[in-house]
Design a protein around this motif. Structure first.
Motif, PDB file in Angstrom:
ATOM      1  N   PHE A 183      75.236  85.570  13.143  1.00 47.99           N
ATOM      2  CA  PHE A 183      74.862  84.417  13.952  1.00 47.99           C
ATOM      3  C   PHE A 183      74.915  83.136  13.127  1.00 47.99           C
ATOM      4  CE2 PHE A 183      73.355  87.611  16.807  1.00 47.99           C
ATOM      5  CZ  PHE A 183      73.385  87.015  18.060  1.00 47.99           C
ATOM      6  N   ALA A 184      74.432  83.176  11.894  1.00 43.47           N
ATOM      7  CA  ALA A 184      74.478  81.994  11.031  1.00 43.47           C
ATOM      8  C   ALA A 184      75.915  81.631  10.694  1.00 43.47           C
ATOM      9  CB  ALA A 184      73.681  82.251   9.758  1.00 43.47           C
ATOM     10  N   TYR A 185      76.756  82.617  10.475  1.00 43.39           N
ATOM     11  CA  TYR A 185      78.158  82.371  10.128  1.00 43.39           C
ATOM     12  C   TYR A 185      78.881  81.628  11.249  1.00 43.39           C
ATOM     13  CZ  TYR A 185      82.986  83.146   8.780  1.00 43.39           C
ATOM     14  OH  TYR A 185      84.296  82.949   8.450  1.00 43.39           O
ATOM     15  N   VAL A 186      78.618  82.001  12.487  1.00 43.61           N
ATOM     16  CA  VAL A 186      79.266  81.347  13.633  1.00 43.61           C
ATOM     17  C   VAL A 186      78.910  79.862  13.665  1.00 43.61           C
ATOM     18  CG1 VAL A 186      79.284  81.224  16.160  1.00 43.61           C
ATOM     19  CG2 VAL A 186      79.458  83.421  15.012  1.00 43.61           C
ATOM     20  N   HIS A 187      77.649  79.534  13.434  1.00 45.09           N
ATOM     21  CA  HIS A 187      77.221  78.137  13.472  1.00 45.09           C
ATOM     22  C   HIS A 187      77.789  77.345  12.301  1.00 45.09           C
ATOM     23  CE1 HIS A 187      74.461  78.318  16.850  1.00 45.09           C
ATOM     24  NE2 HIS A 187      74.162  79.534  16.429  1.00 45.09           N
ATOM     25  N   ILE A 188      77.796  77.918  11.135  1.00 48.19           N
ATOM     26  CA  ILE A 188      78.335  77.222   9.960  1.00 48.19           C
ATOM     27  C   ILE A 188      79.842  77.036  10.108  1.00 48.19           C
ATOM     28  CG2 ILE A 188      78.728  77.413   7.477  1.00 48.19           C
ATOM     29  CD1 ILE A 188      75.984  78.829   7.355  1.00 48.19           C
ATOM     30  N   HIS A 217      69.624  73.068  10.817  1.00 52.74           N
ATOM     31  CA  HIS A 217      69.623  71.613  10.864  1.00 52.74           C
ATOM     32  C   HIS A 217      70.577  71.081   9.806  1.00 52.74           C
ATOM     33  CE1 HIS A 217      67.054  67.759  10.158  1.00 52.74           C
ATOM     34  NE2 HIS A 217      68.106  67.514  10.906  1.00 52.74           N
ATOM     35  N   PHE A 218      71.575  70.320  10.229  1.00 52.90           N
ATOM     36  CA  PHE A 218      72.523  69.708   9.302  1.00 52.90           C
ATOM     37  C   PHE A 218      72.215  68.228   9.191  1.00 52.90           C
ATOM     38  CE2 PHE A 218      75.016  73.327  10.912  1.00 52.90           C
ATOM     39  CZ  PHE A 218      75.409  73.888   9.712  1.00 52.90           C
ATOM     40  N   ILE A 256      84.786  71.353  12.667  1.00 49.17           N
ATOM     41  CA  ILE A 256      84.790  69.990  13.200  1.00 49.17           C
ATOM     42  C   ILE A 256      85.141  68.997  12.103  1.00 49.17           C
ATOM     43  CG2 ILE A 256      83.333  68.155  14.152  1.00 49.17           C
ATOM     44  CD1 ILE A 256      81.802  70.430  15.609  1.00 49.17           C
ATOM     45  N   TYR A 257      84.540  69.152  10.934  1.00 51.55           N
ATOM     46  CA  TYR A 257      84.766  68.201   9.859  1.00 51.55           C
ATOM     47  C   TYR A 257      86.078  68.439   9.119  1.00 51.55           C
ATOM     48  CZ  TYR A 257      80.366  66.079  10.732  1.00 51.55           C
ATOM     49  OH  TYR A 257      79.352  65.396  11.339  1.00 51.55           O
ATOM     50  N   ASN A 258      86.617  69.629   9.182  1.00 56.25           N
ATOM     51  CA  ASN A 258      87.916  69.898   8.554  1.00 56.25           C
ATOM     52  C   ASN A 258      89.045  69.137   9.241  1.00 56.25           C
ATOM     53  OD1 ASN A 258      86.873  71.540   6.594  1.00 56.25           O
ATOM     54  ND2 ASN A 258      87.295  73.428   7.703  1.00 56.25           N
ATOM     55  N   THR A 286      69.730  57.181   2.135  1.00 56.26           N
ATOM     56  CA  THR A 286      69.185  57.398   3.466  1.00 56.26           C
ATOM     57  C   THR A 286      69.833  58.634   4.074  1.00 56.26           C
ATOM     58  OG1 THR A 286      70.855  55.951   4.437  1.00 56.26           O
ATOM     59  CG2 THR A 286      68.746  54.947   3.875  1.00 56.26           C
ATOM     60  N   ASN A 287      69.127  59.267   4.973  1.00 55.37           N
ATOM     61  CA  ASN A 287      69.608  60.477   5.644  1.00 55.37           C
ATOM     62  C   ASN A 287      70.022  60.149   7.060  1.00 55.37           C
ATOM     63  OD1 ASN A 287      68.731  61.796   3.355  1.00 55.37           O
ATOM     64  ND2 ASN A 287      66.815  62.426   4.272  1.00 55.37           N
ATOM     65  N   PHE A 288      70.937  60.954   7.600  1.00 56.52           N
ATOM     66  CA  PHE A 288      71.289  60.838   9.004  1.00 56.52           C
ATOM     67  C   PHE A 288      71.475  62.232   9.574  1.00 56.52           C
ATOM     68  CE2 PHE A 288      75.204  60.731   6.628  1.00 56.52           C
ATOM     69  CZ  PHE A 288      76.090  61.497   7.362  1.00 56.52           C
ATOM     70  N   GLU A 289      71.143  62.365  10.846  1.00 55.79           N
ATOM     71  CA  GLU A 289      71.214  63.649  11.529  1.00 55.79           C
ATOM     72  C   GLU A 289      72.647  63.932  11.929  1.00 55.79           C
ATOM     73  OE1 GLU A 289      68.343  65.279  11.740  1.00 55.79           O
ATOM     74  OE2 GLU A 289      67.265  63.537  10.984  1.00 55.79           O
ATOM     75  N   ILE A 290      73.115  65.146  11.674  1.00 63.78           N
ATOM     76  CA  ILE A 290      74.447  65.542  12.100  1.00 63.78           C
ATOM     77  C   ILE A 290      74.350  66.468  13.301  1.00 63.78           C
ATOM     78  CG2 ILE A 290      76.550  66.751  11.457  1.00 63.78           C
ATOM     79  CD1 ILE A 290      76.066  65.824   8.593  1.00 63.78           C
ATOM     80  N   SER A 291      73.602  67.552  13.160  1.00 66.47           N
ATOM     81  CA  SER A 291      73.469  68.464  14.298  1.00 66.47           C
ATOM     82  C   SER A 291      72.243  69.353  14.125  1.00 66.47           C
ATOM     83  CB  SER A 291      74.721  69.328  14.453  1.00 66.47           C
ATOM     84  OG  SER A 291      74.783  70.272  13.420  1.00 66.47           O
ATOM     85  N   TYR A 292      71.799  69.881  15.251  1.00 70.61           N
ATOM     86  CA  TYR A 292      70.762  70.893  15.325  1.00 70.61           C
ATOM     87  C   TYR A 292      71.341  72.069  16.085  1.00 70.61           C
ATOM     88  CZ  TYR A 292      67.256  67.265  14.394  1.00 70.61           C
ATOM     89  OH  TYR A 292      66.515  66.267  13.849  1.00 70.61           O
TER      90      TYR A 292
END
Length: 64
Positions: free
Chosen positions: A30-35, A5-6, A41-43, A14-20
């Protein structure tokens, strides 16, 4: 199946949801691929994450 959860935090405290995303297995690969996909995207817009907070998950910490 672990959930990755990002969220973002604004200057107004305040917080806002970026992605799940659901990770197939608790492994570094598997974690590396998602990160990596999240950061790519943000780069494009020259926005770089400054802090990652984890829950002591060793595979997630190794991927970061």
């Amino acid at each position: 199946m672990p959930l990755l959860h990002f969220i973002g935090i604004l200057s107004l405290e305040t917080n806002f949801e970026i992605s799940y995303s659901f990770i197939g297995r608790e492994s570094k690969e598997f974690a590396y691929v998602h990160i990596k996909s999240f950061c790519s995207i943000y780069n494009r817009y020259y926005i770089y994450p400054k802090v990652f907070i984890t829950n002591k998950d060793s595979s997630l910490k190794n991927a970061i």
